[in-house]
Design a protein around this motif. Structure first.
Motif, PDB file in Angstrom:
ATOM      1  N   ILE A  79      -8.237   0.015   4.141  1.00 22.33           N
ATOM      2  CA  ILE A  79      -8.627  -0.926   2.844  1.00 22.33           C
ATOM      3  C   ILE A  79      -8.226  -2.540   3.176  1.00 22.33           C
ATOM      4  O   ILE A  79      -7.023  -2.538   3.480  1.00 22.33           O
ATOM      5  CB  ILE A  79      -7.514  -0.367   1.677  1.00 22.33           C
ATOM      6  N   ASP A  80      -9.456  -3.102   3.194  1.00 28.26           N
ATOM      7  CA  ASP A  80      -9.199  -4.880   3.300  1.00 28.26           C
ATOM      8  C   ASP A  80      -8.735  -5.496   2.328  1.00 28.26           C
ATOM      9  O   ASP A  80      -9.196  -5.253   1.156  1.00 28.26           O
ATOM     10  CB  ASP A  80     -10.589  -5.199   3.815  1.00 28.26           C
ATOM     11  N   CYS A  81      -7.920  -6.519   2.606  1.00 32.40           N
ATOM     12  CA  CYS A  81      -7.232  -7.228   1.498  1.00 32.40           C
ATOM     13  C   CYS A  81      -7.306  -8.659   1.882  1.00 32.40           C
ATOM     14  O   CYS A  81      -7.294  -8.864   2.865  1.00 32.40           O
ATOM     15  CB  CYS A  81      -5.764  -6.762   1.088  1.00 32.40           C
ATOM     16  N   GLY A  82      -7.455  -9.479   0.812  1.00 37.90           N
ATOM     17  CA  GLY A  82      -7.641 -10.949   1.321  1.00 37.90           C
ATOM     18  C   GLY A  82      -8.670 -11.789   0.558  1.00 37.90           C
ATOM     19  O   GLY A  82      -9.364 -11.061  -0.227  1.00 37.90           O
ATOM     20  N   GLU A  83      -8.844 -12.817   0.794  1.00 37.87           N
ATOM     21  CA  GLU A  83      -9.986 -13.587   0.249  1.00 37.87           C
ATOM     22  C   GLU A  83     -11.325 -13.274   0.622  1.00 37.87           C
ATOM     23  O   GLU A  83     -11.609 -12.684   1.929  1.00 37.87           O
ATOM     24  CB  GLU A  83      -9.933 -15.194   0.774  1.00 37.87           C
ATOM     25  N   GLY A  84     -12.163 -13.020  -0.293  1.00 40.65           N
ATOM     26  CA  GLY A  84     -13.654 -12.346   0.041  1.00 40.65           C
ATOM     27  C   GLY A  84     -13.356 -11.029   0.295  1.00 40.65           C
ATOM     28  O   GLY A  84     -14.627 -10.300   0.702  1.00 40.65           O
ATOM     29  N   LYS A  85     -12.628 -10.303   0.156  1.00 47.39           N
ATOM     30  CA  LYS A  85     -12.507  -8.791   0.292  1.00 47.39           C
ATOM     31  C   LYS A  85     -12.692  -8.259  -0.907  1.00 47.39           C
ATOM     32  O   LYS A  85     -12.444  -8.756  -1.962  1.00 47.39           O
ATOM     33  CB  LYS A  85     -11.261  -8.476   1.099  1.00 47.39           C
ATOM     34  N   ASP A  86     -12.613  -6.832  -0.856  1.00 46.79           N
ATOM     35  CA  ASP A  86     -12.667  -5.884  -2.104  1.00 46.79           C
ATOM     36  C   ASP A  86     -11.275  -6.167  -2.990  1.00 46.79           C
ATOM     37  O   ASP A  86     -11.662  -6.112  -4.239  1.00 46.79           O
ATOM     38  CB  ASP A  86     -12.761  -4.619  -1.841  1.00 46.79           C
ATOM     39  N   TYR A  87     -10.406  -6.576  -2.376  1.00 40.67           N
ATOM     40  CA  TYR A  87      -9.038  -6.464  -2.993  1.00 40.67           C
ATOM     41  C   TYR A  87      -8.604  -8.002  -2.573  1.00 40.67           C
ATOM     42  O   TYR A  87      -8.435  -8.120  -1.365  1.00 40.67           O
ATOM     43  CB  TYR A  87      -7.735  -5.407  -2.936  1.00 40.67           C
ATOM     44  N   VAL A 280     -26.210 -13.652   8.641  1.00 40.93           N
ATOM     45  CA  VAL A 280     -25.355 -12.823   7.721  1.00 40.93           C
ATOM     46  C   VAL A 280     -23.949 -13.104   7.535  1.00 40.93           C
ATOM     47  O   VAL A 280     -23.488 -12.553   6.937  1.00 40.93           O
ATOM     48  CB  VAL A 280     -25.563 -11.379   8.262  1.00 40.93           C
ATOM     49  N   SER A 281     -23.631 -14.136   8.538  1.00 37.50           N
ATOM     50  CA  SER A 281     -22.230 -14.351   8.700  1.00 37.50           C
ATOM     51  C   SER A 281     -21.807 -15.804   8.028  1.00 37.50           C
ATOM     52  O   SER A 281     -20.881 -15.998   7.499  1.00 37.50           O
ATOM     53  CB  SER A 281     -21.573 -14.583  10.228  1.00 37.50           C
ATOM     54  N   GLU A 282     -22.773 -16.638   7.854  1.00 35.40           N
ATOM     55  CA  GLU A 282     -22.514 -18.174   7.530  1.00 35.40           C
ATOM     56  C   GLU A 282     -22.428 -18.346   6.017  1.00 35.40           C
ATOM     57  O   GLU A 282     -22.801 -17.120   5.340  1.00 35.40           O
ATOM     58  CB  GLU A 282     -23.430 -18.970   8.176  1.00 35.40           C
ATOM     59  N   GLY A 283     -21.856 -19.177   5.640  1.00 35.20           N
ATOM     60  CA  GLY A 283     -21.612 -19.437   4.131  1.00 35.20           C
ATOM     61  C   GLY A 283     -20.491 -19.369   3.668  1.00 35.20           C
ATOM     62  O   GLY A 283     -20.070 -19.839   2.404  1.00 35.20           O
ATOM     63  N   ARG A 284     -19.417 -18.944   4.368  1.00 35.20           N
ATOM     64  CA  ARG A 284     -18.122 -18.883   3.857  1.00 35.20           C
ATOM     65  C   ARG A 284     -17.243 -19.954   4.579  1.00 35.20           C
ATOM     66  O   ARG A 284     -17.495 -20.337   5.696  1.00 35.20           O
ATOM     67  CB  ARG A 284     -17.419 -17.370   4.114  1.00 35.20           C
ATOM     68  N   SER A 285     -16.155 -20.272   3.992  1.00 39.14           N
ATOM     69  CA  SER A 285     -15.043 -21.499   4.512  1.00 39.14           C
ATOM     70  C   SER A 285     -14.471 -20.862   5.828  1.00 39.14           C
ATOM     71  O   SER A 285     -14.202 -22.075   6.651  1.00 39.14           O
ATOM     72  CB  SER A 285     -14.123 -21.819   3.579  1.00 39.14           C
ATOM     73  N   ASP A 286     -14.236 -19.605   6.053  1.00 37.08           N
ATOM     74  CA  ASP A 286     -13.699 -19.189   7.416  1.00 37.08           C
ATOM     75  C   ASP A 286     -14.804 -18.765   8.255  1.00 37.08           C
ATOM     76  O   ASP A 286     -14.305 -17.893   9.170  1.00 37.08           O
ATOM     77  CB  ASP A 286     -12.801 -18.142   6.790  1.00 37.08           C
ATOM     78  N   TYR A 287     -15.838 -19.085   8.388  1.00 32.95           N
ATOM     79  CA  TYR A 287     -17.097 -18.608   9.127  1.00 32.95           C
ATOM     80  C   TYR A 287     -16.802 -19.264  10.474  1.00 32.95           C
ATOM     81  O   TYR A 287     -16.370 -20.431  10.856  1.00 32.95           O
ATOM     82  CB  TYR A 287     -18.154 -19.229   8.582  1.00 32.95           C
ATOM     83  N   ASP A 288     -16.613 -18.265  11.647  1.00 37.08           N
ATOM     84  CA  ASP A 288     -16.791 -18.613  12.792  1.00 37.08           C
ATOM     85  C   ASP A 288     -17.632 -17.834  13.731  1.00 37.08           C
ATOM     86  O   ASP A 288     -17.576 -16.376  13.543  1.00 37.08           O
ATOM     87  CB  ASP A 288     -14.873 -18.234  13.416  1.00 37.08           C
ATOM     88  N   TYR A 289     -18.686 -18.430  14.266  1.00 35.45           N
ATOM     89  CA  TYR A 289     -19.639 -17.636  15.117  1.00 35.45           C
ATOM     90  C   TYR A 289     -19.085 -16.664  16.071  1.00 35.45           C
ATOM     91  O   TYR A 289     -19.536 -15.471  16.087  1.00 35.45           O
ATOM     92  CB  TYR A 289     -20.562 -18.543  15.639  1.00 35.45           C
ATOM     93  N   ASP A 290     -18.129 -17.368  16.741  1.00 38.98           N
ATOM     94  CA  ASP A 290     -17.561 -16.394  17.864  1.00 38.98           C
ATOM     95  C   ASP A 290     -16.948 -15.169  17.325  1.00 38.98           C
ATOM     96  O   ASP A 290     -16.953 -14.185  18.015  1.00 38.98           O
ATOM     97  CB  ASP A 290     -16.617 -17.125  18.746  1.00 38.98           C
TER      98      ASP A 290
END
Length: 930
Positions: A79-87, A280-290
């Motif tokens: 179960i993932d938790c944190g910003e942008g996650k389900d919980y 499919v990855s960009e647009g979030r503040s924590d986006y990191d291509y690598d």
């Protein structure tokens, strides 16, 4: 760490510990004890690796794959938790987990803080196998989806899953976070855990991504395809794409990690993956291509539509492709086209590399890069057939009408050529059966697509190609510029494929090359031994048959004779056949009908025709066949259902070579009054046994070596004749002139002359080409000294004069003769001889007159194929025949009768002396009375 692992893992099998670190190689270690586990984990943490353990124990240390995962003691969730996650945080996730367990009466699970999320373990008291575990894991995944617990579905039922090792560090964040047990849960039995979830269906063991090992067929088709993410985006923009991809791209802040990873699983397998991963990855503040790239590297395969729906059910409800696609990746498929004229390399069953050129396939159809035929539509490229199947050319068969020649390449077979009549091409069931017999397996709509493709190609060929005429005969064609041998069309400088017609197909397959020239030549050279001159002569006749067309005569018959078996007659026929093809299968048999023998003459045309054992052939059939051979045309026939003649345009010019235990010429003499015509067309001679070879040597040569090496000489010989035809004909004329001079042939022996000239011309050419080393000069001298005199003698014996014919008629009717002097006056002396049978001949000794009733005499001439008018003309010139008269044949006897038509002859001493005749008649009557 030790206590946790002892609880959630079985005592059996191997532990697997995995270390991951960005930019560093993965470390994976199998160990057998917890002490070793701790040692490995300590080293990983010293090296700042993220430490994981496999949630199952393994049968062997040969790899962390599901097939090796053998012992399970828990079910798990991630179960993932944190910003942008389900919980948003772990507390919210724990509350949702508690509610889920209470709703489903599940035992309290063991919970591990993974650093940011939760790893949940439902621990059992006993371990179970993979099959039992998979049933529960699939049901747990379904319960999570139904109960609204957001756990990563790709983890729950993954038998080879690794999760973070409690007691280690999560180095994904800085500073690193501890991985620790938050709650030590209960243990329960597997059966109780299973019962809490209700009835567990027997679900297949399937991952959330497409990962099954593809079949060989699937691999082949996959090599034709690429996937382009830009195509998926364009279709999505047009309303024909994937709402899940659209959701992932347009709502980056609502994009939870499982759904993002699903999007990455599509982007990764596209040819434009470097761009797609960013989209499919960009647009979030924590986006990191690598980070996104590394995330994608761990993805095994593209996620299925079912997995996407489990992660985001709403997006799939209005999908136009629902239940028709397995994965959104298919929306980006492109089929790679092979270029026309491109060289394709294939491997045959023996491992040999074959090349062929990509044919011109009319649009919208095309050949794919690897193999297979596709049809291009506005939206997609549709697979028609997975292997290469295409039309080569149009053809016309005089029997079957218009045809097309198709070529088929199956992966493990040599290429096959299929002749398809247009009448079959347009009849679905007949076409299906025909193609299936060559290995094309299809049905329903798939087969209809194949049929439509072939019909379309055939129509296109009608606008671009002239139909090639299928040969109904072998031999010389196209103004004698080419020679057809089996499926080979022999030109001066090349050999082309000549597809057989329905008539020639059974024989064409027998005319192929096998073995080595040097091996065949060794067999033939056996006939260079002294005493084998008659055998070699027959071989030369077989070689020379193709030259018969240029002699001005249509054919000659050669018969090899000996009343005993085992003298080598049939073996000679086998060697003759081996020049052009199969030694035995090309040979006519005793049981063949006369009609079949004539048919083979027509098909063979300019090739030698061999017939074994004509011993039982009737004399009448020998006459028909010998005339047929030399006339070069078969007998005409009427159509079965119409009062009209069948078209008969089959001709030939060849040498027919046969064997028998009795003389064919003698058979002719037994059924014909004169057989000169047939005898002049037959060369018949004795084949005597020799001591040149032992039985074992003969068997090794003719039943062994010859059967492994044949059909190699004919192509060489015939191509030389095609290329140097003018020179060959000059040599023929020279050879004929020289042989005729030595043989002192006259016009009566013209067929003999042509046959011998063909034989020795071919022998000279074949010797020059290195096809044999037989001393043909010695064979020629033998023929001049032995065979030619025998031919002339037989021909002379077959000639019968008309006087001899008249004498033969009298001899056949001795019991039908009345002998009486005349004219008879009153008193009527008694006849010298009365007829015992019906009265046919009246002889008057005092006048030397003989009267023969016209009707029986005409019947005699007709049955003996004598020309009555010519016979009477010649006999009249010789003073034997006087004329036709009316005569009372029984005048002077006690019986009365009317006059009848009769031929009046003078009794000629050259026919039969009168005294001898009377004595013979008396003797015949005395014998009959006795």
């Amino acid at each position: 760490m030790r206590e946790f692992l002892s609880k959630v893992l079985s005592d059996k099998g191997w532990y697997c510990i995995v270390g991951l670190r960005s930019g560093k190689p993965t470390k994976q270690v199998f160990v057998e004890s917890l002490d070793e586990v701790e040692a490995v984990a300590d080293q990983l943490m010293q090296d700042e690796y993220n430490a994981y353990f496999a949630c199952a124990k393994y049968e062997t240390n040969n790899g962390r794959v599901k097939e090796n995962a053998a012992y399970f003691k828990a079910a798990w969730l991630d179960i993932d938790c944190g910003e942008g996650k389900d919980y948003p945080d772990q507390e919210t996730a724990v509350n949702a987990l508690v509610k889920f367990c209470n709703d489903n009466y599940l035992s309290v699970p063991t919970i591990v803080d993974s650093g940011r999320g939760l790893h949940v373990y439902f621990v059992w008291e006993e371990d179970v196998g993979r099959e039992e575990w998979t049933l529960v894991a699939e049901q747990l995944k379904a319960l999570c989806r139904q109960g609204g617990l957001y756990a990563d579905p790709s983890v729950t039922a993954d038998a080879a899953r690794i999760l973070r090792l409690p007691g280690s560090k999560n180095y994904k964040v800085d500073p690193p976070l501890d991985v620790a047990v938050l709650l030590e849960g209960e243990t329960t039995t597997y059966e109780k855990h299973k019962s809490c979830m209700g009835v567990v269906p027997a679900l297949p063991e399937k991952p959330d991504y497409i990962s099954d090992e593809p079949s060989e067929l699937q691999k082949s088709l996959q090599q034709n395809q690429i996937f382009r993410f830009s195509t998926i985006l364009q279709k999505t923009a047009d309303g024909l794409g994937c709402a899940q991809i659209q959701y992932i791209i347009e709502r980056p802040h609502e994009r939870v990690e499982p759904l993002w990873r699903a999007g990455l699983s599509i982007a990764k397998f596209c040819v434009d993956a470097d761009v797609a991963i960013g989209i499919v990855s960009e647009g979030r503040s924590d986006y990191d291509y690598d980070v996104a790239v590394r995330k994608s590297e761990a993805i095994v395969g593209p996620y299925t539509c079912k997995t996407f729906e489990g992660l985001n059910p709403q997006a799939c409800k209005k999908c136009a492709h629902r239940n028709s696609l397995t994965t959104p990746l298919r929306l980006g498929v492109e089929v790679l086209e092979a270029e026309e004229g491109e060289t394709v390399l294939l491997t045959d069953p023996t491992g040999k590399t074959m090349e062929y050129t990509v044919p011109d396939i009319p649009a919208p159809y095309f050949r794919a890069k690897n193999r297979g035929i596709y049809c291009k539509t506005d939206d997609d490229s549709i697979l028609i057939y997975e292997n290469d199947l295409y039309l080569i050319k149009r053809m016309h068969d005089p029997v079957r009408g218009d045809l097309v020649l198709a070529k088929l390449h199956l992966p493990k077979d040599t290429p096959k050529e299929i002749i398809i009549p247009l009448s079959v091409l347009t009849a679905t069931e007949e076409l299906r059966k025909l193609l299936a017999s060559y290995g094309v397996i299809s049905g329903g709509k798939s087969f209809t697509a194949i049929q439509s493709y072939l019909i379309y190609c055939a129509k296109q060929q009608q606008h671009s190609q002239e139909a090639e005429i299928l040969r109904t005969q072998f031999g010389w064609v196209d103004d004698d510029t080419k020679f057809v041998l089996g499926t080979k069309e022999i030109h001066a400088d090349e050999i082309r494929y000549s597809p057989p017609s329905e008539v020639t197909a059974p024989y064409a397959k027998l005319m192929h090359e096998k073995g080595e020239m040097v091996e065949w030549k060794q067999v033939v050279n056996t006939y260079n031994l002294p005493g084998f001159e008659p055998h070699a002569m027959a071989i030369f006749f077989g070689l020379g048959a193709p030259l018969m067309k240029f002699t001005g005569y249509n054919g000659l018959m050669v018969n090899l004779l000996n009343r005993e078996s085992g003298t080598g007659k049939s073996t000679i026929l086998k060697v003759i056949n081996s020049i052009y093809g199969h030694p035995t299968d090309l040979m006519g048999q005793e049981r063949d009908t006369l009609a079949h023998k004539m048919f083979r003459l027509g098909v063979s045309n300019n090739l030698p025709v061999t017939n074994d054992e004509l011993t039982n052939m009737r004399g009448e059939d020998v006459s028909i066949y010998s005339y047929g051979v030399s006339n070069g045309r078969g007998p005409g026939r009427m159509q079965a259902q119409a009062n009209m003649e069948r078209k008969n345009d089959t001709t030939w010019a060849t040498i027919s070579i046969s064997s028998s235990n009795s003389s064919l010429i003698e058979k002719l003499g037994a059924v014909k009054v004169s057989s000169t015509g047939e005898t002049a067309r037959i060369i018949e001679y004795q084949i005597d046994a020799t001591n040149n070879l032992t039985k074992d040597e003969a068997y090794q040569l003719f039943e062994g070596q010859l059967m492994r090496n044949y059909g190699v000489a004919g192509v060489i010989f015939l191509q030389y004749c095609v290329k140097h035809k003018a020179e060959v004909l000059k040599l023929y004329e020279k050879t004929r002139a020289e042989f005729d001079a030595m043989a002192q042939f006259t016009n009566r022996e013209r067929y003999y002359s042509a046959g011998y000239a063909c034989a020795f011309t071919a022998a000279i050419i074949a010797h020059k080409l290195g096809l044999h080393d037989i001393d043909y000069q010695r064979v020629m001298q033998w023929a001049i000294a032995n065979l030619v005199p025998e031919n002339k003698n037989m021909l002379a014996q077959s000639r019968v004069t008309y006087k001899e014919n008249l004498g033969d008629f009298i001899n056949q009717n001795l019991s039908s003769i009345l002998v009486i002097n005349g004219p008879v006056s009153s008193g009527q002396p008694m006849p010298d001889i009365y007829p015992r049978d019906k009265l046919i001949i009246r002889i008057e000794p005092d006048t030397s007159h003989m009267f023969i009733a016209t009707k029986p005499f005409r019947e005699y001439c007709a049955s003996g194929q004598l020309i009555l008018r010519d016979m009477l003309r010649v006999l009249k010139n010789e003073g034997v025949f006087i004329g036709e008269v009316k005569k009372r044949m029984n005048k002077g006897t006690k019986l009365a009768g009317p006059p009848v038509n009769a031929y009046l002859f003078t009794i000629d001493e050259t026919i039969m002396g009168l005294d001898d005749l009377l004595e013979t008649v008396n003797s015949t009557n005395d014998n009959s009375r006795g």
